[in-house]
Scaffold this motif. Structure first.
Motif, PDB file in Angstrom:
ATOM      1  N   GLY B  36      54.005 104.437  17.320  1.00 43.37           N
ATOM      2  CA  GLY B  36      53.264 105.189  16.312  1.00 43.37           C
ATOM      3  C   GLY B  36      52.724 106.494  16.869  1.00 43.37           C
ATOM      4  N   ARG B  37      52.197 106.427  18.080  1.00 42.86           N
ATOM      5  CA  ARG B  37      51.658 107.627  18.702  1.00 42.86           C
ATOM      6  C   ARG B  37      52.778 108.646  18.956  1.00 42.86           C
ATOM      7  N   HIS B  38      53.923 108.125  19.341  1.00 43.46           N
ATOM      8  CA  HIS B  38      55.109 108.959  19.560  1.00 43.46           C
ATOM      9  C   HIS B  38      55.467 109.728  18.271  1.00 43.46           C
ATOM     10  N   TYR B  39      55.496 109.020  17.144  1.00 47.12           N
ATOM     11  CA  TYR B  39      55.796 109.682  15.865  1.00 47.12           C
ATOM     12  C   TYR B  39      54.694 110.664  15.467  1.00 47.12           C
ATOM     13  N   ALA B  40      53.444 110.282  15.719  1.00 44.07           N
ATOM     14  CA  ALA B  40      52.326 111.175  15.376  1.00 44.07           C
ATOM     15  C   ALA B  40      52.446 112.477  16.164  1.00 44.07           C
ATOM     16  N   MET B  41      52.823 112.360  17.440  1.00 43.46           N
ATOM     17  CA  MET B  41      52.963 113.559  18.267  1.00 43.46           C
ATOM     18  C   MET B  41      54.146 114.410  17.821  1.00 43.46           C
ATOM     19  N   GLN B  42      55.140 113.764  17.247  1.00 44.24           N
ATOM     20  CA  GLN B  42      56.293 114.507  16.705  1.00 44.24           C
ATOM     21  C   GLN B  42      55.963 115.198  15.393  1.00 44.24           C
ATOM     22  N   GLY B  43      54.805 114.905  14.822  1.00 45.08           N
ATOM     23  CA  GLY B  43      54.420 115.570  13.579  1.00 45.08           C
ATOM     24  C   GLY B  43      54.476 114.703  12.340  1.00 45.08           C
ATOM     25  N   ALA B  44      54.582 113.381  12.504  1.00 43.78           N
ATOM     26  CA  ALA B  44      54.515 112.497  11.334  1.00 43.78           C
ATOM     27  C   ALA B  44      53.185 112.733  10.622  1.00 43.78           C
ATOM     28  N   ALA B 221      56.095 112.672  -0.998  1.00 38.11           N
ATOM     29  CA  ALA B 221      56.270 112.227   0.377  1.00 38.11           C
ATOM     30  C   ALA B 221      57.575 111.458   0.480  1.00 38.11           C
ATOM     31  N   ALA B 222      58.146 111.443   1.662  1.00 36.94           N
ATOM     32  CA  ALA B 222      59.333 110.627   1.897  1.00 36.94           C
ATOM     33  C   ALA B 222      59.071 109.696   3.064  1.00 36.94           C
ATOM     34  N   LEU B 223      59.384 108.425   2.830  1.00 41.26           N
ATOM     35  CA  LEU B 223      59.216 107.410   3.860  1.00 41.26           C
ATOM     36  C   LEU B 223      60.602 107.039   4.372  1.00 41.26           C
ATOM     37  N   ALA B 224      60.756 106.951   5.668  1.00 43.31           N
ATOM     38  CA  ALA B 224      62.060 106.586   6.210  1.00 43.31           C
ATOM     39  C   ALA B 224      61.889 105.763   7.467  1.00 43.31           C
ATOM     40  N   ALA B 225      62.886 104.952   7.744  1.00 40.71           N
ATOM     41  CA  ALA B 225      62.835 104.107   8.930  1.00 40.71           C
ATOM     42  C   ALA B 225      64.018 104.410   9.836  1.00 40.71           C
ATOM     43  N   SER B 226      65.201 104.051   9.365  1.00 45.15           N
ATOM     44  CA  SER B 226      66.390 104.091  10.225  1.00 45.15           C
ATOM     45  C   SER B 226      66.639 105.446  10.866  1.00 45.15           C
ATOM     46  N   ILE B 227      66.567 106.522  10.067  1.00 42.70           N
ATOM     47  CA  ILE B 227      66.950 107.812  10.647  1.00 42.70           C
ATOM     48  C   ILE B 227      66.054 108.196  11.822  1.00 42.70           C
ATOM     49  N   PHE B 228      64.812 107.677  11.818  1.00 42.22           N
ATOM     50  CA  PHE B 228      63.937 107.957  12.959  1.00 42.22           C
ATOM     51  C   PHE B 228      64.137 106.934  14.078  1.00 42.22           C
ATOM     52  N   HIS B 229      64.199 105.660  13.692  1.00 35.04           N
ATOM     53  CA  HIS B 229      64.240 104.611  14.720  1.00 35.04           C
ATOM     54  C   HIS B 229      65.508 104.677  15.553  1.00 35.04           C
ATOM     55  N   TYR B 230      66.593 105.100  14.934  1.00 33.35           N
ATOM     56  CA  TYR B 230      67.835 105.157  15.691  1.00 33.35           C
ATOM     57  C   TYR B 230      68.059 106.532  16.300  1.00 33.35           C
ATOM     58  N   GLY B 231      66.995 107.342  16.246  1.00 36.06           N
ATOM     59  CA  GLY B 231      67.011 108.594  16.986  1.00 36.06           C
ATOM     60  C   GLY B 231      67.963 109.639  16.431  1.00 36.06           C
ATOM     61  N   GLU B 232      68.370 109.490  15.165  1.00 34.19           N
ATOM     62  CA  GLU B 232      69.311 110.460  14.599  1.00 34.19           C
ATOM     63  C   GLU B 232      68.681 111.829  14.480  1.00 34.19           C
ATOM     64  N   ILE B 233      67.391 111.823  14.129  1.00 33.78           N
ATOM     65  CA  ILE B 233      66.673 113.088  14.028  1.00 33.78           C
ATOM     66  C   ILE B 233      65.218 112.809  14.363  1.00 33.78           C
ATOM     67  N   THR B 234      64.544 113.756  14.971  1.00 31.88           N
ATOM     68  CA  THR B 234      63.118 113.567  15.226  1.00 31.88           C
ATOM     69  C   THR B 234      62.349 114.022  13.988  1.00 31.88           C
ATOM     70  N   VAL B 235      61.117 113.548  13.860  1.00 32.31           N
ATOM     71  CA  VAL B 235      60.286 113.955  12.733  1.00 32.31           C
ATOM     72  C   VAL B 235      60.121 115.469  12.738  1.00 32.31           C
ATOM     73  N   ASN B 236      59.904 115.999  13.935  1.00 31.39           N
ATOM     74  CA  ASN B 236      59.683 117.431  14.063  1.00 31.39           C
ATOM     75  C   ASN B 236      60.904 118.246  13.620  1.00 31.39           C
ATOM     76  N   GLU B 237      62.080 117.800  14.038  1.00 28.32           N
ATOM     77  CA  GLU B 237      63.308 118.515  13.676  1.00 28.32           C
ATOM     78  C   GLU B 237      63.552 118.427  12.159  1.00 28.32           C
ATOM     79  N   LEU B 238      63.304 117.253  11.597  1.00 27.60           N
ATOM     80  CA  LEU B 238      63.435 117.097  10.149  1.00 27.60           C
ATOM     81  C   LEU B 238      62.521 118.074   9.412  1.00 27.60           C
ATOM     82  N   LYS B 239      61.265 118.147   9.857  1.00 25.72           N
ATOM     83  CA  LYS B 239      60.303 119.008   9.167  1.00 25.72           C
ATOM     84  C   LYS B 239      60.656 120.482   9.343  1.00 25.72           C
ATOM     85  N   ARG B 240      61.194 120.806  10.500  1.00 25.88           N
ATOM     86  CA  ARG B 240      61.608 122.188  10.740  1.00 25.88           C
ATOM     87  C   ARG B 240      62.738 122.566   9.773  1.00 25.88           C
TER      88      ARG B 240
END
Lengths: 194, 251
Positions: B36-44, B221-240
Motif C-alpha cells: 500500500g505504501r508503495h502504491y501511495a508513493m507512486q501517486g495512488a 475514479a477508476a479502481l484497478a488491480a491486475s494492471i498494477f499488481h502484475y507491474g504492467e504500468i505504475t500508478v505514476n505512469e498511468l496518471k502521467r
C-alpha cells in the motif's frame, strides 16, 4: 506537548496516527486545563455541525476555545465550528473566523459531497511553507466556509471557498492534512513549528 | 475541480495480500502495508483493501491489519469484504478505516446503509454494486455475479444514494476480468442519474480503457488491480498518460 480535543465527534484516530508519523507527542482530552496548558491544540471533527457545537457546549469547551492563546488548528468540522455560523443544522458557532459555512449546490459537474483531491491556491502564512500553489490536498465535505479576510488558502467546487483560515493564533483547514500524503504532513509539521 | 482518482485494489487473505508480483525494491509483496505504501508513493489517490478471507480467524487478522494500515499510510483507504452489520462497520472504523464498502449485506438489508451513514456519515459508506446485463437489463448480483437479485442497477444505485451512501462502486460482471474495457454508456447514464461520485471497476485492460471511463463514462475514479499488481504500468505512469490526454489527475 500537543492536545487533541476530544468532543466525541467520530474518529480522532487518523489525526493521532498522522501526528505519530511526524513524531509529535500528543494527548487526547476534553479537560479544559490540559487543553489550556498545551503548546499546540488540534481540534479535529467529523459529523454534523449543530450536534458537534452542542457537544462542545456540554463539555464546557465552547467558551474557553476562543480564549486560547497557543496555536490552535481546526480540521474540517473543527474549523467550521470556529466560524460564525453554519447552515448545517443552523448552528451558531464560535465566531473566531469572520465567515459563514454554507452548503455546496449540486450542479452539472459539481458533486456533493466534495470528495477527493483538489488544488489549493492563494496560499498565505507559514502554515503553507514549502507547499506550492496548486498542490493537491484531500477534501471530504458538503459544507464550506465562504471566502473572507481570514482566508489563507482557497479552492473551488462550483464556487470558490476558504480551504484554510487564519486569525491571530487560530488556524483551520477544510481539507484533511492527515490524509493528504506528504503535502499534508508538511502542513502539519508547519503548524507544529508555529 | 476535484481530480479524477486512481485507486489500486488489494485483495487480502488471512492478513496477506494475494495476487501481485515482486516489485523492485519491495521486500515482501504479501505485506499489505508495504504494498500500500508503495502504491501511495507512486501517486495512488486512495487504496481499497478487500478481505477475501473466508474464516473467522481471517477476519480477525484483517482488523489488526487495518490498524497497521491506518498507522502507516498517509492517504485515504477503504476496506471491504464480508461487512454485514453495524458491528463490523464500527470495528473497522475504530481500526482506522476511512471508508467501508458494502455489497451483498446492503442488498439483503438496505436499511444497513441508512444505519451506517447516519451514525458515521455518508463519506464513510461506499455502496459496491456488481451488476450483470441480461437482455438489456442490468441485474444486481451477489456472490461474485453468480446470484441474480431482483434489484436493477439504476434504481438500486439511486436508492443507495437516497439512503445515504457517499459513493457508488460499480462493477459490470459482463466486463470484469475480460480486460476489454468498461461499459461507458452505462457509467455515463449512472453518473447523470446520481449526484454522488462513481468509482469504475472491472474491465480495464489498458490506459485507453481507463481514460475512456473517466471521460466518456463520466466516472470520478477508476479502481484497478491486475494492471498494477502484475507491474504492467505504475500508478505514476498511468496518471502521467492520463494527464497527457488532458484528464485532471493529481501528479
Amino acid at each position: 506537548m500537543t492536545t487533541i480535543i476530544d468532543y466525541d465527534t467520530g474518529n480522532l484516530r487518523s489525526v493521532c496516527n498522522a501526528l505519530q508519523r511526524i513524531g509529535v507527542e500528543y494527548v487526547v482530552t476534553d479537560q479544559p486545563e490540559l487543553i489550556r496548558r498545551a503548546d499546540h491544540v488540534v481540534m479535529p471533527g467529523v459529523g454534523e455541525a449543530s450536534s458537534a457545537m452542542q457537544k462542545l457546549r456540554e463539555r464546557g469547551l465552547s467558551e474557553m476555545i476562543s480564549t486560547l492563546t497557543q496555536p490552535v488548528l481546526g480540521i474540517c468540522i473543527g474549523m467550521q465550528l470556529m466560524c460564525e455560523h453554519s447552515e448545517e443544522g443552523n448552528a451558531e458557532c464560535l465566531g473566531i473566523f469572520p465567515t459563514q459555512v454554507k452548503r455546496f449546490a449540486v450542479s452539472p459537474g459539481v458533486k456533493v459531497p466534495h470528495m477527493g483531491w483538489n488544488r489549493i491556491a492563494d496560499l498565505r502564512t507559514p502554515l503553507f511553507a514549502d507547499v506550492r500553489e496548486g498542490d493537491f490536498v484531500y477534501f471530504v465535505h458538503s459544507y464550506a466556509p465562504m471566502l473572507c479576510s481570514a482566508s489563507i488558502a482557497t479552492s473551488e467546487n462550483g464556487v470558490a471557498f476558504s480551504a484554510a483560515l487564519h486569525k491571530d493564533n487560530f488556524y483551520g483547514t477544510q481539507f484533511h492534512p492527515e490524509k493528504s500524503g506528504s503535502i499534508g504532513e508538511q502542513i502539519l509539521k508547519n503548524f507544529m513549528a508555529l | 475541480m476535484v481530480a479524477k482518482r486512481i485507486i489500486p485494489c488489494l485483495d487480502v487473505k488471512d492478513g496477506r495480500t494475494v495476487k501481485g508480483i515482486n516489485f523492485v525494491g519491495l521486500q515482501d509483496v504479501g505485506d499489505a502495508v508495504e504494498l500500500g505504501r508503495h502504491y501511495a508513493m507512486q501517486g495512488a489517490d486512495e487504496l481499497v483493501y478487500l478481505d477475501i478471507s473466508a474464516s473467522y480467524e481471517g477476519r480477525h487478522t484483517f482488523t489488526a491489519l487495518v490498524e497497521r494500515i491506518a498507522q502507516n499510510i498517509n492517504i485515504p483507504f477503504t476496506v471491504g469484504g464480508g461487512i454485514s452489520c453495524m458491528d463490523d462497520a464500527a470495528r473497522l472504523l475504530d481500526a482506522g478505516a476511512d471508508k467501508i464498502s458494502i455489497n451483498s449485506a446492503a442488498v439483503r438489508n438496505p436499511e444497513l446503509i441508512n444505519e451506517i451513514a447516519s451514525k458515521y456519515g455518508s463519506q464513510f459508506v461506499v455502496l459496491a454494486i456488481d451488476a450483470k446485463q441480461i437482455n438489456g437489463v442490468w441485474h444486481v448480483t451477489t456472490h461474485g455475479g453468480r446470484q441474480l437479485t431482483e434489484k436493477e442497477l439504476y434504481s438500486w444505485a439511486k436508492e443507495g444514494q437516497e439512503r445515504g451512501a457517499g459513493e457508488i462502486l460499480f462493477t459490470s460482471m459482463n466486463h470484469d476480468g475480460t480486460r476489454q474495457g468498461y461499459p461507458c454508456d452505462t457509467f455515463a447514464a449512472l453518473a447523470d442519474s446520481l449526484s454522488i461520485p462513481i468509482i469504475a471497476s472491472g474491465g480495464a485492460g489498458c490506459v485507453a480503457d481507463i481514460a475512456d471511463v473517466l471521460t466518456r463514462g463520466k466516472a470520478d475514479a477508476a479502481l484497478a488491480a491486475s494492471i498494477f499488481h502484475y507491474g504492467e504500468i505504475t500508478v505514476n505512469e498511468l496518471k502521467r498518460q492520463l494527464n497527457n490526454q488532458n484528464i485532471n489527475v493529481r501528479l
